[in-house]
Scaffold this active site. Structure first.
Site, mmCIF file in Angstrom:
data_model
loop_
_atom_site.group_PDB
_atom_site.id
_atom_site.type_symbol
_atom_site.label_atom_id
_atom_site.label_comp_id
_atom_site.label_asym_id
_atom_site.label_seq_id
_atom_site.Cartn_x
_atom_site.Cartn_y
_atom_site.Cartn_z
ATOM 1 N N ASN A 76 0.845 -1.192 0.000
ATOM 2 C CA ASN A 76 0.000 0.000 0.000
ATOM 3 C C ASN A 76 0.880 1.242 0.000
ATOM 4 O O ASN A 76 1.495 1.536 1.016
ATOM 5 C CB ASN A 76 -0.887 0.022 1.244
ATOM 6 C CG ASN A 76 -1.658 1.332 1.362
ATOM 7 O OD1 ASN A 76 -2.436 1.665 0.483
ATOM 8 N ND2 ASN A 76 -1.411 2.092 2.423
ATOM 9 N N GLU A 77 0.982 1.889 -1.116
ATOM 10 C CA GLU A 77 1.723 3.139 -1.291
ATOM 11 C C GLU A 77 3.036 3.140 -0.516
ATOM 12 O O GLU A 77 3.428 4.134 0.082
ATOM 13 C CB GLU A 77 0.859 4.369 -0.940
ATOM 14 C CG GLU A 77 0.381 4.465 0.491
ATOM 15 C CD GLU A 77 -0.316 5.794 0.819
ATOM 16 O OE1 GLU A 77 -1.114 6.268 -0.008
ATOM 17 O OE2 GLU A 77 -0.035 6.334 1.901
HETATM 18 O O1 AHR Z 1 -7.252 6.972 2.674
HETATM 19 C C1 AHR Z 1 -6.607 7.314 3.869
HETATM 20 C C2 AHR Z 1 -5.154 6.903 3.862
HETATM 21 O O2 AHR Z 1 -4.461 7.561 2.840
HETATM 22 C C3 AHR Z 1 -4.878 5.461 3.570
HETATM 23 O O3 AHR Z 1 -4.972 4.675 4.700
HETATM 24 C C4 AHR Z 1 -3.484 5.462 3.068
HETATM 25 O O4 AHR Z 1 -3.237 4.434 2.158
HETATM 26 C C5 AHR Z 1 -3.319 6.826 2.476
HETATM 27 O O5 AHR Z 1 -2.226 7.465 2.973
#
Ligand code: AHR
Length: 813
Positions: free
Chosen positions: A545-546
């Site tokens: 995730n990112e």
């Molecule tokens: O959407 C909120 C947050 O934004 C998510 O948890 C994360 O992946 C991003 O930084």
């Protein structure tokens, strides 16, 4: 000195070495207390003032450590390595010392992933500065800063200054909002735009463009979508979830007797705490206040269940009570003398109340209680352990083609020990492992992987679970059980140790078996035990995730990716390319995805309306053949973080471009999805709610209009308007798609302060002029409660009001 430089340059020219090099002084620094990234100043000579490069522009920011202000840069040393000509920046990343960071750049624009060292003796030895660095101080603007001075070729400064100036120019454009439209478009009168469809250029596009991303943020799950009405039903809240919380949070005790929170011989080891109750002669009651109260509706039935244990036969009275003490529903259960057993009852509410309490009364004697639960019978699709019907329905109404879960940051967790372990979220509720929620609360995980799969099935959406890529959130503040020093204690540096990766990868594979394996497999059998022998037909799995694409991330991602591909070649892995639409993680993430032939990558960007308006061609140049895009988190963010007509229209406009690029952008999901009023950690969100109300935003309606009017064939169209420049035309968007039934859907966005007539040449599509039903979302850009209105639009000439989005569906004839 200048004279000497002149002679040197003349000599260089004379020697035929090309353009003369002119040296100037460059000063590299960070703001006091580490509160900036790497900044540059320069001066032509020592007797002239320092000039900043850009207006407080950071060439590279430190990525080390926890969220936001923890990411600091001290004493950056910027050097050009004479071995390979690359720039290298070395800085201290922790105010107390002990962490040195290193990043490389070919041109001071693009930077390599950062490396962090706890000992200076580990820093790469092959850095030989081409020019000597002199520790110095400088006054830049009004601020005196410490840093390092060196001489550089003037061309270096010219090049980086021009680049920074362009970046700053773009930032100014991206900050444009509709509030400036009166000036920006002064004198603009309503005008006509000719829309010329080009059916010869029609192309197939994705049928999954609009989906949802569910994360347990803002109390989206417990206290939100998950219909459980009892808060802290398992007595597992603790100060580790939130300071001041404990096992009795949301509970109070009334009457005669005493209670203790115990942990010996619990219902299940994963749920270690329970309450032990000793009632005196007058009886003792446990009172639960729910999540800001318990909402009950007159005439509705509520399913109560609890685990109880007693040495003697006991009766428990169960009631619903209003704040002023009136009992509005009651039932009772008998606890038989034995070990833990589950007791169930149904309570019917005789009155509606938005702030009721659940009262569990032991008349006398002793009993241990745990997992005290109350659900409305009317959950979404009537499922036990189900979802709040109104909230789930508003999600279903989007017609999402997929659901990404369980996060976001929640998926990769605050440190390795907080990574969302899917296995802890399935099985009987009393066996699930509660988990700290990094948004500052507690996850019961009653809404776990099985329930997510069921929800997808219920609404006809593809499940897209996201698992950590063996690394936690890049903003983690929690060290893990194997952290050994500052470097491995912060941010994303503490990946799962390599000797634990095999077990982690097995968990990932087991998830696919849980979803797709037949009932003879270990995990397929677990799914069947949970009541679902048929497979869930999982087609996608997100890994990461990112994340920062670093030397910690890469090997772990590769290992997981290779294992999934080998074991389940039909399951598409969705990779990750960082948290922005550009930059180091984006660049390196994409390189890696192409190298590994990852089917899809998950892009994230939260940007201003001005960014969306000015980057409408963002995907036009993407390679159509390779890795596809899942725009997994995006939203339009303005100062104050509202959800209004302006944010909604900017998203609607950009979605016309996403449809145009529907051959490379496979999926998108706005983020975050849900937010409970009074418990919101992040704004804006797509849908706000309280215990009694659901409040979709204008942005929700944009998603809904796209979700309900998706197409699978895109028909390009040229837009022309006499005398209108790009600054005007960039605020008009048209998208023509056909759905599988052959209906033509025309989406039109006008983000200008004047009405625009769209003259759509329907004859090119063999469609007659006519009046068609439409939906139109419009209003003042600052309006926060706009709702689409049904309308009739006459085509080919449709007049779009100022600031509006219209969708027209022309049924196939
Ligand atoms: O959407 C909120 C947050 O934004 C998510 O948890 C994360 O992946 C991003 O930084």
């Amino acid at each position: 000195m200048r004279h000497l430089r002149y002679i040197a340059s003349v000599l260089a020219l004379a020697a035929g070495l090309g353009a003369a090099a002119e040296d100037v002084e460059m000063f590299a620094y960070a703001m006091p207390e580490g509160k900036s990234g790497l900044r540059l100043a320069w001066r032509p000579s020592a007797d002239e003032p320092w000039q900043p490069v850009g207006n407080g522009y950071n060439l590279v920011n430190s990525d080390f450590g926890a969220w936001g202000s923890h990411k600091k840069m001290f004493s950056p040393k910027l050097m050009q390595n004479r071995l390979d000509g690359r720039w290298v920046c070395v800085w201290e990343a922790d105010p107390a010392g002990g962490v040195t960071a290193v990043a490389y750049s070919p041109d001071l624009r693009k930077w390599s992933p950062q490396q962090y060292y706890s000992s200076t003796s580990d820093i790469p030895r092959d850095i030989f500065p081409a020019r000597p660095l002199v520790a110095d101080s400088a006054v830049v603007g009004d601020v005196k800063v410490a840093g390092y001075r060196q001489s550089v070729d003037r061309a270096v400064i010219d090049d980086v200054s021009a680049w920074v100036a362009e970046r700053e120019r773009r930032s100014r454009i991206y900050a444009e909002t509709c509030a400036g439209d009166a000036d920006r478009y002064k004198g603009l009168e309503p005008f006509a735009v000719k829309v010329s469809p080009q059916p010869d250029g029609a192309k197939a596009i994705t049928d999954k463009l609009i989906g949802i991303f569910f994360e347990d943020i803002n109390y989206a799950a417990d206290g939100g979508l998950y219909a459980e009405l009892v808060q802290n039903r398992d007595f597992e809240y603790s100060a580790a979830d939130r300071g001041g919380w404990d096992a009795m949070t949301a509970w109070s005790v009334e009457g005669d007797g005493c209670t203790h929170i115990l942990a010996d011989d619990p219902v299940h080891a994963n749920n270690p705490h329970y309450i032990s109750v000793s009632a005196g002669a007058a009886g003792l009651s446990l009172v639960n206040s729910g999540y800001d109260g318990i909402v009950v509706t007159k005439g509705e039935r509520y399913r109560l269940s609890l685990f109880a244990r007693s040495a003697s036969r006991q009766k428990l009275d169960l009631s619903l009570r209003t704040p002023d003490g009136k009992v509005i529903g009651r039932a009772s259960v008998t606890v038989r003398p034995s070990g833990w057993s589950r007791c169930k009852a149904v309570i019917k509410a005789s009155e509606s109340c938005a702030d009721a309490r659940l009262v569990v009364t032991l008349r006398n004697g002793d009993a241990d209680l745990d997992m005290v639960s109350l659900f409305p019978e009317k959950t979404f699709r009537g499922r036990e352990n189900g979802l709040r019907a109104d909230l789930a329905q508003v999600l279903a109404d989007l017609k999402p083609r997929f659901v990404r879960f369980p996060g976001g940051c929640v998926a990769h967790g605050n440190g390795v020990d907080n990574i969302y372990d899917w296995k802890g979220s399935i099985g009987p509720l009393e066996t699930r492992k509660p988990l700290f929620n990094l948004w500052g609360y507690h996850q019961s995980r009653g809404l776990g992987y099985h329930e997510y799969f069921l929800f997808c099935e219920d609404i006809g959406a593809e499940p897209l679970p996201v698992l950590a890529a063996g690394v936690p959130c890049q903003n983690s503040s929690c060290p893990s059980h194997h952290s050994v020093d500052k470097v491995t204690s912060a941010g994303q540096q503490n990946g799962i140790p390599m000797d634990e990766m095999d077990a982690y990868i097995q968990d990932v594979l087991d998830l696919i078996e849980y979803a797709n394996g037949d009932v003879t497999t270990e995990w397929g059998a677990r799914r069947a035990e949970a009541g679902h022998p048929e497979p869930f037909n999982l087609k996608y799995i997100g890994i990461g995730n990112e994340d920062m694409i670093t030397e910690v991330f890469e090997p772990r991602f590769r290992m997981i990716y290779d294992a999934v591909r080998a074991a389940y070649p039909d399951v598409q892995v969705v990779g990750t390319v960082g948290p922005f639409y550009e930059g180091t993680d984006y660049d390196r993430g994409w390189e890696l995805a192409r190298e590994l032939d990852v089917p899809l990558v998950d892009e994230h960007y939260y940007v201003s309306p001005g960014w969306l308006v000015n980057n409408r061609g963002y995907y036009d140049g993407y390679d159509r053949k390779g890795t596809k895009v899942y725009l997994g988190e995006w939203a339009s963010h303005m100062d104050g973080r509202p959800s209004n007509v302006e944010t909604a229209l900017s998203e609607a406009l950009y979605l016309t471009d996403l449809e145009r690029n529907g051959d490379v952008v496979e999926m998108t999901s706005y983020a975050p999805l849900l937010a409970k009023e009074g418990h919101t950690q992040w704004r804006p969100d797509l849908i706000y709610f309280s215990n009694t109300e659901v409040k979709p935003t204008p942005d929700y309606y944009v998603q809904k209009l796209y979700g309900n009017n998706a197409g699978t064939r895109y028909i390009p169209a040229a837009l022309t308007a006499d005398g209108k420049d790009a600054d005007v035309m960039k605020r008009i968007g048209v998208s023509l798609v056909e759905d599988e039934a052959g209906d033509l859907i025309v989406k039109m966005v006008n983000m200008l302060p004047v009405a625009v007539t769209l003259d759509v040449d329907l004859s090119a599509l063999g469609i007659a002029a006519g009046t068609y039903s439409a939906e139109v979302l419009s209003g003042d850009p600052a309006k926060t409660d706009a709702v689409p209105q049904p309308a009739s639009l006459t085509l080919p000439e449709a007049e779009l009001p100022a600031y509006s989005f219209a969708v027209v569906r022309i049924p196939r004839r």
